[in-house]
Motif scaffolding. Structure first.
Motif, PDB file in Angstrom:
ATOM      1  N   ARG A 353       0.902  -1.146  -0.144  1.00  6.82           N
ATOM      2  CA  ARG A 353       0.026  -0.200   0.089  1.00  6.82           C
ATOM      3  C   ARG A 353       0.904   1.347   0.004  1.00  6.82           C
ATOM      4  O   ARG A 353       1.408   1.555   0.969  1.00  6.82           O
ATOM      5  CB  ARG A 353      -0.814  -0.059   1.223  1.00  6.82           C
ATOM      6  N   GLU A 407       2.894   0.793   3.292  1.00  9.41           N
ATOM      7  CA  GLU A 407       2.611  -0.501   4.387  1.00  9.41           C
ATOM      8  C   GLU A 407       2.676  -1.643   3.419  1.00  9.41           C
ATOM      9  O   GLU A 407       2.692  -1.432   2.276  1.00  9.41           O
ATOM     10  CB  GLU A 407       1.001  -0.627   4.577  1.00  9.41           C
ATOM     11  N   LEU A 409       1.765  -5.588   3.808  1.00 11.72           N
ATOM     12  CA  LEU A 409       1.146  -6.414   4.837  1.00 11.72           C
ATOM     13  C   LEU A 409       0.971  -7.842   4.101  1.00 11.72           C
ATOM     14  O   LEU A 409       0.761  -8.055   3.236  1.00 11.72           O
ATOM     15  CB  LEU A 409      -0.560  -6.004   4.730  1.00 11.72           C
ATOM     16  N   GLY A 412      -3.278  -9.078   6.183  1.00 11.40           N
ATOM     17  CA  GLY A 412      -3.720  -7.984   6.686  1.00 11.40           C
ATOM     18  C   GLY A 412      -3.002  -7.154   7.905  1.00 11.40           C
ATOM     19  O   GLY A 412      -3.134  -6.253   8.229  1.00 11.40           O
ATOM     20  N   GLU A 413      -1.786  -8.015   8.160  1.00 15.37           N
ATOM     21  CA  GLU A 413      -0.790  -7.507   9.362  1.00 15.37           C
ATOM     22  C   GLU A 413       0.448  -6.880   8.554  1.00 15.37           C
ATOM     23  O   GLU A 413       0.882  -7.651   7.541  1.00 15.37           O
ATOM     24  CB  GLU A 413      -0.539  -8.658  10.038  1.00 15.37           C
ATOM     25  N   PRO A 414       1.059  -6.032   9.400  1.00 17.35           N
ATOM     26  CA  PRO A 414       2.369  -5.647   8.731  1.00 17.35           C
ATOM     27  C   PRO A 414       3.211  -6.518   8.615  1.00 17.35           C
ATOM     28  O   PRO A 414       3.432  -7.253   9.776  1.00 17.35           O
ATOM     29  CB  PRO A 414       2.878  -4.616   9.848  1.00 17.35           C
ATOM     30  N   SER A 417       5.656  -7.247  11.794  1.00 18.17           N
ATOM     31  CA  SER A 417       5.282  -7.867  12.839  1.00 18.17           C
ATOM     32  C   SER A 417       5.580  -9.221  13.158  1.00 18.17           C
ATOM     33  O   SER A 417       5.587  -9.795  14.327  1.00 18.17           O
ATOM     34  CB  SER A 417       3.658  -7.377  13.089  1.00 18.17           C
TER      35      SER A 417
END
Length: 594
Positions: A353, A407, A409, A412-414, A417
């Motif tokens: 993104r 971003e 992902l 849907g999570e970075p 992480s």
């Protein structure tokens, strides 16, 4: 004192402080080996005591002869044997123990540096040549060995010898001993001046060794290019220049060392000369016997060699400090940042993104406002001119490069992480520049975490990647050694092995960076069929110049100057009559000509 002089004095003091901080840090590696260290100290103490006993033995011999007390000959004969046995035993214990300590320290230091290299980010390797890093692990580490073993050995053995002889001289005549000691400050000044010079030259020598390794490594690896394009003269000249620079720096060091030793010897000779002159004064001689006087002069003469060797320690230590500094620079480099706390157990959709990226130390944006979705189990192909950012974009998925804006992902999570280990365990990679290790074909397919794979699984992956087509003709089959970086194989054969490695890994994410570039058309067709089977059900990111290899991709992304200018399926992009259509027409025309 002028401001410039104050500044230079301050810089010299800071350099000296840093040097000894480095050496103290080096000696920390000795701490776990303190027991062996103590044994070596005891061994050298025995050796030093043997030297002092030699002077005492000479005193007894002279006094015995003067008194005609020949009954002592049995004792004196046995004593000289005992002294030499004592010195030999002490020397052996000391040398072996300190050598053990030194090699153990170097082993730990070398492995720590290598382990650090395995953890450093890709940006570090972008700014350091392989030749420079290899020089650190070979030449520089050996210089540290000298500082830890030879320097400490000389410091202990000769230092304790000097202490023993000096103590004996004090015992015989403290006035004469003080005269001899008067040369100490001058010796210290000469040593200090030489130390700074030798440390500076040692750093230059170590850098020049890295330059030599780099020049030789590049010429050896690229020998075919060198010969085809007539580069032998240029490479010969380049190597001669770096080797000549190394020779010049080394000779400057030799000059400093060679001047340091005779100057120290001259100062010691001046002290001995004054000693001999003043010793003839009755009030200085005191009640010394002839044997004592001869023994005193002998001890003073014997002390010159260990004193000279002690001054040589400086050059050894300075070279070791310069080498240790270069190694500690690597150890102090920050490793890859793994801020992830979660384990990536399932791979869903991957999304970029508004992502931007610039390499560390540069302002140029290599990627700009990238918005792209990689649906789970689908194939996304990246096409575009060289330098458009395709490989850089792919390198962000396994986090070979960090520091992007926007971003990235997964599920849907970075991406950041997730832990690096769990992220990379879900990715298979086939590079354009295939990396093979100097082992067998089987070992290169079942590499790393796959080393425990069964032979049947390895053979199945090899069969799927069409490796068996050429392996069956090799004398040892899949257990044939491939040479350094697969030098005994063709480019296409190496690429097939890399594809077999990716097949065996069976990861849910597959990155193919020009995976079939080294294959001929027939082999590519076979491999493409195998890859299509492998890609089925996996999230695949394909980088390709040959559009024929990615026509079946679910999404084709066209990149230019770090931006996405088109995306869609093969048929959709052809209908748009844009950049992709032009690429396709151009490659179709080239294929028709061929």
């Amino acid at each position: 004192m002028s401001n410039l002089q104050r500044k230079e004095t301050s810089q010299d003091a800071a350099t000296t402080d840093n040097a000894w901080q480095t050496y103290r840090r080096l000696l920390v590696y000795v701490r776990p080996l303190w027991f062996v260290f103590v044994i070596s100290f005891i061994g050298f103490a025995i050796y030093g005591a043997g030297q002092a006993l030699s002077a005492k033995w000479l005193e007894m011999v002279v006094d015995t002869v003067q008194k005609n007390d020949y009954e002592q000959r049995w004792f004196l004969a046995a004593a000289v044997m005992g002294i030499f046995i004592l010195r030999g035993l002490g020397g052996f214990i000391g040398n072996y123990s300190i050598a053990y300590v030194g090699r153990e320290v170097i082993h730990r230091l070398r492995t720590q540096v290598f382990e650090r290299l395995l953890l450093l980010p890709s940006s570090f390797y972008s700014h350091h040549s392989s030749g420079e890093l290899l020089a650190k692990l070979t030449y520089n580490v050996e210089q540290v060995t000298e500082a830890v073993t030879s320097a400490i050995k000389v410091l202990f053995r000769e230092g304790l010898t000097v202490a023993g002889l000096m103590g004996y001289m004090f015992y015989l005549n403290w006035k004469l001993t003080l005269i001899f000691i008067a040369a100490g400050p001058l010796i210290g000044l000469v040593v200090s001046m030489a130390s700074k010079r030798m440390r500076k030259l040692s750093r230059r020598i170590q850098k020049s060794v890295g330059d030599i390794t780099e020049a030789a490594s590049e010429s050896i690896k690229g020998y075919q290019v060198v010969r085809i394009f007539g580069g032998a003269d240029a490479e010969r000249e380049r190597f001669q220049q770096v080797s000549l620079h190394n020779k010049r720096q080394f000779m400057k060091l030799v000059v400093t060392q060679s001047l340091n030793t005779p100057i120290i010897q001259l100062l010691v000779a001046m002290a001995l000369s004054a000693l001999l002159f003043l010793a003839m004064q009755p009030d200085v001689m005191g009640s010394m016997t002839t044997g004592g006087f001869v023994a005193f002069l002998t001890a003073a003469g014997m002390i010159t060699k260990p004193l000279r060797l002690l001054t040589d320690v400086t050059s050894i230590v300075q070279k070791g400090i310069a080498a240790a500094e270069s190694l500690f620079e690597v150890l102090d480099e920050p490793v890859e940042q793994d801020s992830g706390t979660r384990k990536l157990e399932r791979v869903g959709d991957i999304e970029f993104r508004h992502l931007g990226f610039a390499y560390p130390g540069t302002d140029k944006q290599v990627l700009q406002d990238i918005c792209l979705k990689l649906p789970q189990g689908k194939t996304v192909a990246l096409v575009g001119r060289s330098g458009s950012g395709k490989t850089t974009l792919a390198s962000l998925l396994p986090r070979f490069n960090d520091g992007w804006s926007g971003e990235l992902l997964v599920n849907g999570e970075p991406l950041e992480s997730f832990t690096l280990e769990s992220l990379r365990s879900n990715i298979s990679l086939v590079n354009q520049n295939v990396v093979l290790f100097n082992g067998t074909i089987a070992e290169n397919i079942a590499y790393g975490s796959m080393a425990g794979a069964s032979e049947s699984a390895i053979l199945a992956a090899a069969e799927a990647a069409h490796v068996m087509e050429f392996v069956e003709r090799l004398p040892e089959g899949i257990h044939t050694r491939v040479g350094e970086n697969g030098v005994l194989l063709s480019g296409g054969q190496r690429q097939r092995i890399a594809i077999a490695r990716a097949i065996l890994n069976d990861a849910p994410i597959l990155i193919l960076d020009e995976a079939t570039s080294a294959l001929d058309t027939t082999s590519e067709r076979h491999i493409q069929e195998a890859l299509e089977e492998v890609m089925r059900g996996r999230t695949t990111l394909v980088i390709a110049h040959r559009l024929s290899t990615i026509e079946k991709a679910d999404v084709i992304v066209v990149m230019e100057d770090g931006r996405i200018i088109e995306q869609g399926s093969h048929s959709e992009l052809l209908e748009q009559q844009g950049a992709y259509s032009k690429f396709h027409i151009l490659q179709t025309d080239v294929g028709a000509v061929e």
